[in-house]
Design a protein around this motif. Sequence first.
Motif, PDB file in Angstrom:
ATOM      1  N   PRO A  87       9.640  41.674  -3.340  1.00 19.41           N
ATOM      2  CA  PRO A  87       8.200  42.176  -3.267  1.00 19.41           C
ATOM      3  C   PRO A  87       7.835  42.548  -4.480  1.00 19.41           C
ATOM      4  N   VAL A 113      11.538  37.386  -0.425  1.00 17.49           N
ATOM      5  CA  VAL A 113      10.690  36.401   0.338  1.00 17.49           C
ATOM      6  C   VAL A 113      11.243  35.100   0.321  1.00 17.49           C
ATOM      7  N   VAL A 217       7.184  40.410   8.163  1.00 19.58           N
ATOM      8  CA  VAL A 217       6.894  41.665   7.273  1.00 19.58           C
ATOM      9  C   VAL A 217       6.897  42.917   8.208  1.00 19.58           C
ATOM     10  N   HIS A 227       7.930  44.747   1.372  1.00 19.98           N
ATOM     11  CA  HIS A 227       7.158  43.374   1.869  1.00 19.98           C
ATOM     12  C   HIS A 227       5.798  43.529   2.187  1.00 19.98           C
ATOM     13  N   ASP A 231       2.999  39.259  -0.555  1.00 19.00           N
ATOM     14  CA  ASP A 231       4.233  38.635  -1.025  1.00 19.00           C
ATOM     15  C   ASP A 231       4.367  37.289  -0.422  1.00 19.00           C
TER      16      ASP A 231
END
Length: 530
Positions: A87, A113, A217, A227, A231
Amino acid sequence: MRNLELPGRSPVHAPHGMAATSHPLASQAALDMLKAGGNAMDGAIAAVAVQCVTEPGSTGIGGDCFCLYAPEGRDKVIGFNGSGRAPAAADIAYYRDQGVTEFSRMSPHAVTVPGAIDGWTRLHADHGRMPLADVLAPAINYARHGYPLSSRVASDFEACAPLLRTDENAARIFLPGGKPPKVGEMHFQKELADTLEAISTHGRDAFYEGEIAQDMVDYLRSKGGLHSMQDFAATKGEYVTPITTDFRGYTVHECPPNGQGIIVLLLLNMMSKLDVIDGPVTTDRLHLELEACRLAYRARNLYVADPAFADVPVEDILSDDYAQRLVDAIDMTRAQEPPADIPLTRHRDTVYLSVVDKDRNACSFINTLYMGWGSGFVAPKSGVVLQNRGHGFSLEPGHPNCIAGGKRPLHTIIPGMLTQKGRAVMPFGVMGGHYQAFGHMQFLTRMLDYGMDIQEAMDAPRTMVDPDDDAVEIEGTVPQDIQDALTARGHRLKAPERPIGGSQAIWIDWEQGVLTGGSDPRKDGAAMGY
């Protein structure tokens, strides 16, 4: 050729198209794409999508991917890095202030991610033929209507049951009735089916923006993650130029860092300087390989990182001088524990698959969650299992692999491609976390130095120096007298918790027009052709 009186697999031969994966349903999905007019890229994405359903501990759409692709079998190999990033808010000072000294596998800070879906959709748009909805249809069908657990997958469910119980969503989906399903039982992932269907209809943005991204998220932030929707929206893989070395008359192609493909090439450079001794599974040979492993992985841990954030000395690592100095440091009479630091002159679960089509497009594709079921976190509405690739980041200030916002961690997953005389001759790969670089070397040398066929090279006993404790994982199929001799030379041997790795490969015989495939017996998969 194998001894036909003994149990085992023969290589698979076919003239038109072939897929080799770690799950039969994935291999079949790839072949169906090829027969319907799709190419190797369509087949590879169809297969890996099925594996994200049928091998949920090994891979998933919440993970990352890498690809090597040889259009029409030419040696101008295309590389793609689909690894995800930390992130943007990730900062070593933040973790220090929070008292975080390491990233456990079940930490939200270990979740990078996911890059896989961005990679799939980019590669499909640029190189596929079939509609994305057709390519993902088999995976959607198995997720919604069920698939039967095969033997290795059921074993993985059982082994990871304690982890799955720590997350309510993982437990609900993967432990129906409170326990892992057994071999032959049907299993369903209906939330994942809906997510895959949204991707098949709306593409990449369905995953990285809107409700699906918000689900991931929100869940990660509820666990303390950093996060953000930004991102996810910013996620973008990249085409990369493969790095290469020559070995025994072939050119070996690997993806450049942040992956460990560079260590495959370093190991092969070391092996090219050594005489081929006795057999592939002998005391001297295994001792030599293990010592080479210690030295090469020491270099990996010192130098390999995201090149956008660190100066990774690729040319120096692959130099003839560095390989020679590593070879010179090997003592054939004694194991080095710990391995020596040889400075440069200038001062863990995954699925891999190979697909080749009638036009000889050759695809080498790998997809991962890192450890079994990744972080153990499963987003509640989308059914996405989230990887734990950030577990590989360092929290040591100044280390090349130290975590930073937007940085990619050192990656273990690496597709391989072999070319000769202007043509691709073998997409290949090895699964198994840290083992993969060492596994590429073992597989190639057993074929090219010792004359094993593609299946025999996969079947042969495996060893590996565990980078975490420097002990040697050694499969029980290595004869006891050899194990005793290795112990006498100072190697600390231990049995692996699971069979070491897995592998797939397809050899292209251009003169005969024949494809020959192999699939690792340590998994449930198969090479299939038509």
